[in-house]
Write a protein that holds these residues in place. Structure first.
Motif, PDB file in Angstrom:
ATOM      1  N   ALA A  44       0.826  -1.214   0.000  1.00  0.00           N
ATOM      2  CA  ALA A  44       0.000   0.000   0.000  1.00  0.00           C
ATOM      3  C   ALA A  44       0.861   1.265   0.000  1.00  0.00           C
ATOM      4  CB  ALA A  44      -0.924   0.006   1.215  1.00  0.00           C
ATOM      5  N   ALA A  45       0.351   2.282  -0.679  1.00  0.00           N
ATOM      6  CA  ALA A  45       1.033   3.584  -0.690  1.00  0.00           C
ATOM      7  C   ALA A  45       0.681   4.398   0.549  1.00  0.00           C
ATOM      8  CB  ALA A  45       0.647   4.361  -1.951  1.00  0.00           C
ATOM      9  N   LEU A  46      -0.498   4.117   1.117  1.00  0.00           N
ATOM     10  CA  LEU A  46      -0.990   4.910   2.243  1.00  0.00           C
ATOM     11  C   LEU A  46      -1.915   4.044   3.091  1.00  0.00           C
ATOM     12  CD1 LEU A  46      -1.022   7.859   3.422  1.00  0.00           C
ATOM     13  CD2 LEU A  46      -3.076   8.248   2.024  1.00  0.00           C
ATOM     14  N   ILE A  47      -1.784   4.136   4.419  1.00  0.00           N
ATOM     15  CA  ILE A  47      -2.649   3.430   5.360  1.00  0.00           C
ATOM     16  C   ILE A  47      -3.553   4.468   6.032  1.00  0.00           C
ATOM     17  CG2 ILE A  47      -2.705   1.793   7.289  1.00  0.00           C
ATOM     18  CD1 ILE A  47      -0.932   0.817   5.010  1.00  0.00           C
ATOM     19  N   VAL A  48      -4.817   4.132   6.239  1.00  0.00           N
ATOM     20  CA  VAL A  48      -5.754   5.050   6.898  1.00  0.00           C
ATOM     21  C   VAL A  48      -6.424   4.313   8.054  1.00  0.00           C
ATOM     22  CG1 VAL A  48      -7.754   6.559   6.625  1.00  0.00           C
ATOM     23  CG2 VAL A  48      -6.200   6.198   4.693  1.00  0.00           C
ATOM     24  N   HIS A  49      -6.396   4.922   9.245  1.00  0.00           N
ATOM     25  CA  HIS A  49      -7.030   4.275  10.397  1.00  0.00           C
ATOM     26  C   HIS A  49      -7.297   5.271  11.509  1.00  0.00           C
ATOM     27  CE1 HIS A  49      -3.221   4.262  12.718  1.00  0.00           C
ATOM     28  NE2 HIS A  49      -2.631   3.916  11.580  1.00  0.00           N
ATOM     29  N   GLY A  50      -8.053   4.807  12.489  1.00  0.00           N
ATOM     30  CA  GLY A  50      -8.323   5.605  13.670  1.00  0.00           C
ATOM     31  C   GLY A  50      -7.232   5.402  14.716  1.00  0.00           C
ATOM     32  N   ARG A  51      -7.400   6.010  15.850  1.00  0.00           N
ATOM     33  CA  ARG A  51      -6.387   5.984  16.903  1.00  0.00           C
ATOM     34  C   ARG A  51      -6.112   4.585  17.452  1.00  0.00           C
ATOM     35  NH1 ARG A  51      -2.138   8.995  17.511  1.00  0.00           N
ATOM     36  NH2 ARG A  51      -2.541  11.196  17.725  1.00  0.00           N
ATOM     37  N   HIS A  52      -7.088   3.676  17.370  1.00  0.00           N
ATOM     38  CA  HIS A  52      -6.938   2.371  18.017  1.00  0.00           C
ATOM     39  C   HIS A  52      -6.690   1.234  17.031  1.00  0.00           C
ATOM     40  CE1 HIS A  52      -8.187   4.308  21.688  1.00  0.00           C
ATOM     41  NE2 HIS A  52      -9.304   4.719  21.108  1.00  0.00           N
ATOM     42  N   SER A  53      -6.376   1.546  15.793  1.00  0.00           N
ATOM     43  CA  SER A  53      -6.280   0.492  14.777  1.00  0.00           C
ATOM     44  C   SER A  53      -4.883   0.306  14.199  1.00  0.00           C
ATOM     45  CB  SER A  53      -7.266   0.795  13.631  1.00  0.00           C
ATOM     46  OG  SER A  53      -8.582   0.809  14.113  1.00  0.00           O
ATOM     47  N   ILE A  67      -3.934   9.218  10.275  1.00  0.00           N
ATOM     48  CA  ILE A  67      -4.582   8.800  11.509  1.00  0.00           C
ATOM     49  C   ILE A  67      -5.707   9.788  11.816  1.00  0.00           C
ATOM     50  CG2 ILE A  67      -4.288   8.350  13.967  1.00  0.00           C
ATOM     51  CD1 ILE A  67      -1.323   7.767  13.383  1.00  0.00           C
ATOM     52  N   LEU A  68      -6.934   9.280  11.844  1.00  0.00           N
ATOM     53  CA  LEU A  68      -8.081  10.163  12.060  1.00  0.00           C
ATOM     54  C   LEU A  68      -8.177  10.589  13.518  1.00  0.00           C
ATOM     55  CD1 LEU A  68      -8.782   8.593   9.342  1.00  0.00           C
ATOM     56  CD2 LEU A  68     -11.115   9.280   9.839  1.00  0.00           C
ATOM     57  N   THR A  69      -8.430  11.877  13.730  1.00  0.00           N
ATOM     58  CA  THR A  69      -8.550  12.410  15.074  1.00  0.00           C
ATOM     59  C   THR A  69      -9.385  13.684  15.043  1.00  0.00           C
ATOM     60  OG1 THR A  69      -7.333  13.294  16.979  1.00  0.00           O
ATOM     61  CG2 THR A  69      -6.380  13.703  14.812  1.00  0.00           C
ATOM     62  N   ARG A  70     -10.053  13.957  16.155  1.00  0.00           N
ATOM     63  CA  ARG A  70     -10.798  15.216  16.284  1.00  0.00           C
ATOM     64  C   ARG A  70     -10.009  16.231  17.101  1.00  0.00           C
ATOM     65  NH1 ARG A  70     -15.052  11.379  17.327  1.00  0.00           N
ATOM     66  NH2 ARG A  70     -16.502  11.230  15.574  1.00  0.00           N
ATOM     67  N   LYS A  71      -8.789  15.882  17.470  1.00  0.00           N
ATOM     68  CA  LYS A  71      -8.001  16.734  18.373  1.00  0.00           C
ATOM     69  C   LYS A  71      -7.305  17.888  17.658  1.00  0.00           C
ATOM     70  CE  LYS A  71      -7.252  13.124  21.799  1.00  0.00           C
ATOM     71  NZ  LYS A  71      -6.247  12.314  22.525  1.00  0.00           N
ATOM     72  N   ILE A  72      -7.349  17.895  16.331  1.00  0.00           N
ATOM     73  CA  ILE A  72      -6.752  18.991  15.570  1.00  0.00           C
ATOM     74  C   ILE A  72      -7.823  19.571  14.648  1.00  0.00           C
ATOM     75  CG2 ILE A  72      -4.406  18.030  15.650  1.00  0.00           C
ATOM     76  CD1 ILE A  72      -4.931  17.114  12.707  1.00  0.00           C
ATOM     77  N   ALA A  73      -7.547  20.735  14.075  1.00  0.00           N
ATOM     78  CA  ALA A  73      -8.543  21.384  13.211  1.00  0.00           C
ATOM     79  C   ALA A  73      -8.638  20.719  11.850  1.00  0.00           C
ATOM     80  CB  ALA A  73      -8.197  22.857  13.047  1.00  0.00           C
TER      81      ALA A  73
END
Length: 197
Positions: A44-53, A67-73
């Protein structure tokens, strides 16, 4: 930009990817599936996941990831994880996030959790669904937001995906992986990756 979106998950017989504590138990870990998953992410060229994955594999630090997060804008370099970009989808599109990560083409591997999987349901070219039918996780975390009200199969089919041929990953435990392809792909663009016996 030219991306191919691929999802990856292993689920129990009741469609769970984690137990009631939101932790993937050892009962859902199989060497054949781990090998398959690791080989896929190496391509893979890029991995996408949440904080716990996070996948926690030997090559993980080398992989570019969002890495998906709501802690930044919107977008930021992750100070804790090598090659990682923190991404708030409310503040930036996937295209903006991938550009920030300096990735403009190739396979994008979506590896969870449920909310992250659901974000890409209309974009998957292929979703690789590994299943462990001998494992049950009552009260666990469903692999998709609609599970267990729906089965993982029903969720994927409801988003225009259809199953291809299953491949055995662990014969002793009946663990298989099935590629689910976009219905408007008359011929899958590539075959199931080879895995060692």
């Amino acid at each position: 930009m030219s991306f191919r979106f691929e999802g990856y998950v292993i689920v129990s017989a009741d469609g769970m990817l984690a137990d009631a504590r939101h932790v993937m138990p050892n009962s859902l870990k199989f060497e054949g599936d781990k090998r398959f998953f690791e080989q896929a992410l190496d391509r893979a060229a890029l991995i996408v996941h949440g904080r716990h994955s996070h996948e926690g594999q030997p090559n993980s630090p080398k992989r570019k990831r969002l890495i998906l997060t709501r802690k930044i804008a919107a977008l930021a370099v992750d100070p804790e994880t090598p090659n990682a970009t923190l991404w708030n989808p409310l503040g930036a599109s996937f295209e903006e996030a991938s550009a920030f990560a300096a990735v403009s083409s190739g396979a994008v591997a979506i590896i969870g959790g449920p909310v992250v999987f659901d974000m890409f349901m209309e974009r998957y070219d292929t979703f690789w669904l590994s299943e462990a039918p001998q494992v049950r996780l009552p009260g666990g975390e469903g692999c998709f937001v609609g599970v267990p009200a729906q089965t993982p199969h029903e969720v994927l089919a409801g988003h225009g995906l259809k199953p291809g041929e299953a491949q055995i990953l662990d014969a002793a435990h009946d663990v298989t992986v099935t590629p689910w392809y976009r219905v408007d792909y008359p011929n899958p663009p590539y075959e199931t990756p080879h895995t060692s016996p």
